[in-house]
Design an enzyme around this catalytic site. Structure first.
Site, mmCIF file in Angstrom:
data_model
loop_
_atom_site.group_PDB
_atom_site.id
_atom_site.type_symbol
_atom_site.label_atom_id
_atom_site.label_comp_id
_atom_site.label_asym_id
_atom_site.label_seq_id
_atom_site.Cartn_x
_atom_site.Cartn_y
_atom_site.Cartn_z
ATOM 1 N N LYS A 28 -112.461 7.019 -29.945
ATOM 2 C CA LYS A 28 -111.640 5.817 -29.816
ATOM 3 C C LYS A 28 -112.494 4.715 -29.201
ATOM 4 C CE LYS A 28 -107.346 8.312 -29.921
ATOM 5 N NZ LYS A 28 -106.376 9.116 -29.247
ATOM 6 N N TRP B 208 -110.248 3.760 -34.235
ATOM 7 C CA TRP B 208 -110.618 5.167 -34.390
ATOM 8 C C TRP B 208 -111.838 5.323 -35.312
ATOM 9 C CZ3 TRP B 208 -105.640 8.691 -34.924
ATOM 10 C CH2 TRP B 208 -104.848 8.494 -33.789
#
Ligand code: AMP
Length: 546
Positions: free
Chosen positions: A441, A446
């Site tokens: 992250k 992501w």
């Protein structure tokens, strides 16, 4: 109005009864712990399975009792797979590669009534003996190979073949409720204690039906099946049930799973189909390349358990004429959930697009439903782009874990959170982008660790690669790449990073590359990212401080 059709319960014993009658001479070949090759037919093993029920009864095993096994793939393990559930007891496979503490915990949590163990685990049994309440320990061998084992005073040691010789084979397989528990397997989670998944006769049979279908394993009676995936890891992906269901021969590799041992067994036993985790096939490939050996009869290999490196699909097809199918599943799913074979209409796609499709985890089998959701539980689109938490439900998916105090499991509607992050597309294809706990992250966005690992493994000098989310002072987490060079090769980090160009957005590029001699694996052969994060998780913080 109810139908007028028969409702016979789906019994595991019906599989072996069918194989014994209709594929009587088809063989089960096992490489034993003593390094001999053992052969037995379906007809003969079914008789021995009935004899084994009498043995279990003599040891006091009753319906509902758990029968623990610490064993490799082999005919005696197969006998237990059928004898225990056949009499209404439960076969409980234990992963011997776990730590002794975890194994002791699992045996106690399961409440095993007896423990069957291979002679290669004498040391483990002696370490476990004072820590378990198991009264009977049966060594899976014959009198000639019976080892000495130091047990606690209230425990009795037995020899499998001695017990078998003294037992009758007059048992008749009973029919009972198909929802009866049949098998128990603990998940090998890298965090927390393992949790037990309790399969039923019904779930096991339906799963076996589904995996034999042409767009899944596609097994036929002419096949000779080598499950490299251990029988202690999610029922060897259902192959010990699927192979006899169609009358295919079973070839059991025992304890030696290195490339040379597998290649020689595959050729000498004319194996046509095999299944295992990527590490196994990387080992086989290295051996084939180094020795110049060929695979004479193998037509297809299934890779699952971890993301399949694209290189394996390409090289096995182009250099060895072997098709590699990518599959996905988990202990809680018996285990197969998706399987990747081409779909009608794919011919119109370009070769590059078809190959790209093969790299994903495939389409759900009938019997498994899937959806992806965001962190609030809202369903995300099936557009092949959005990625979210993968949820599953179906006939062979766990509802809740074994034991009164176990937490977790599916919600009231049956949706089970897999812990995987994935995309789904409009054709039903699913692609795992990460484990939810492994995803990187970076500044709230992501990054898929699997995508980055696949690119690294495609580099000619790289034997194995791992991406971990390492803490970063500015971005919270950034990808750190750890790579193991192939033997005799060196890796130039800058050149390796240059090979990412054009494959991923620039901000996905790993912030660091560490060349290491080896990577840690879990007891089921997966990269142990928890250990890596513990060791290297502070890498960027430490380096920034220097
Ligand atoms: P286990 O219960 O030990 O079989 O682990 C199941 C987990 O392994 C899944 O939830 C996935 O995270 C991972 N896994 C299994 N097959 C694949 C695959 N083909 N690609 C990526 N991850 C996989």
């Amino acid at each position: 109005m109810l139908s007028l059709m028969q409702t016979r319960p789906l019994m595991i014993s019906s599989i072996i009864k069918h194989a014994a009658l209709n594929h009587a001479t088809t063989e089960i070949v096992s490489r034993t712990v003593e390094d001999t090759i053992h052969r037995i037919s379906y007809a003969a093993i079914e008789v021995r399975m009935r004899r084994l029920v009498r043995v279990l009864q003599r040891l006091g095993v009753q319906q509902g009792d758990r029968v623990g096994t610490l064993a490799w793939n082999g005919f005696r393990h197969l006998e237990l797979y059928y004898a225990a559930p056949g009499m209404g007891a439960i076969f409980h496979t234990i992963n011997p590669r776990l730590g002794t503490d975890d194994i002791a915990f699992i045996i106690e949590d399961a409440g095993d009534a007896v423990l069957f163990a291979e002679t290669s685990f004498v040391g483990l049994i002696e370490a476990l003996a004072p820590r378990t309440a198991v009264r009977h320990i049966v060594m899976m061998t014959d009198p000639a190979n019976m080892p000495e084992v130091k047990l606690a005073p209230n425990q009795t040691l037995h020899c499998y073949e001695t017990l078998m010789a003294a037992a009758d084979e007059d048992y008749e397989w009973p029919e009972f409720d198909e929802l009866t528990a049949a098998g128990l397997c603990y998940t090998s989670g890298t965090t927390g204690r393992p949790k037990g998944v309790l399969y039923s006769h019904r779930s096991t049979l339906l799963h076996a039906f589904a995996v034999t279908l042409p767009d899944t394993f596609g097994l036929r009676s002419a096949d000779r099946v080598l499950p490299v995936v251990p029988m202690f890891h999610v029922n060897a992906w259902g192959l010990p049930f699927a192979a006899p269901m169609v009358g295919a021969a079973l070839v059991m590799a025992g304890r030696h799973l290195d490339g040379a041992s597998l290649a020689s067994l595959m050729n000498s036993e004319r194996v046509t189909f095999s299944a295992g985790v990527p590490t196994i096939w990387l080992g086989l490939l290295q051996h084939l390349r180094a020795s110049g050996a060929r695979l004479d009869t193998v037509k297809s290999l299934v890779i699952g358990g971890s993301a399949c490196p694209p290189m394996l699909i390409d090289v096995f097809a182009s250099e060895y004429g072997v098709r590699v199918d990518h599959a996905w599943g988990m202990t809680e799913m018996s285990p197969v959930g998706t399987y990747n074979k081409p779909k009608a209409g794919e011919e119109v796609l370009s070769a590059a697009e078809q190959r790209q499709r093969r790299l994903g985890q495939g389409r759900p089998l009938f019997g498994v439903e899937m959806k992806i959701v965001d962190d609030t539980g809202a369903t995300l689109p099936r557009d092949g782009i959005a990625f979210g938490n993968l949820m599953v439900r179906g006939h062979w998916v766990c509802q809740r874990y074994y034991g009164d105090n176990a937490s977790g499991g599916a919600d009231e509607s049956g949706w089970f959170a897999t812990g995987d992050v994935a995309t789904l597309d409009a054709d039903g294809f699913m692609t795992i982008t990460d484990r939810s706990k492994d995803v990187v992250k970076s500044g709230g966005e992501w990054i898929s660790s699997i995508t980055l690992e696949n690119i690294a493994v495609a580099h000619p000098s790289v034997a194995e690669a791992a991406i971990i989310a390492a803490h970063h002072p500015k971005w919270d987490e950034r990808p750190l790449l750890l790579v193991v060079p192939k033997s005799g090769m060196t890796i130039d980090p800058a050149e390796l990073l240059a090979s990412y160009a054009g494959h991923v957005p620039k901000w996905w590029l790993p912030d660091g590359v560490l060349v290491v001699p080896e990577l840690p694996h879990t007891a089921t052969g997966k990269l142990n990212k928890l250990a890596l994060r513990t060791q290297y998780g502070q890498h960027f913080l430490n380096n920034a401080a220097e």
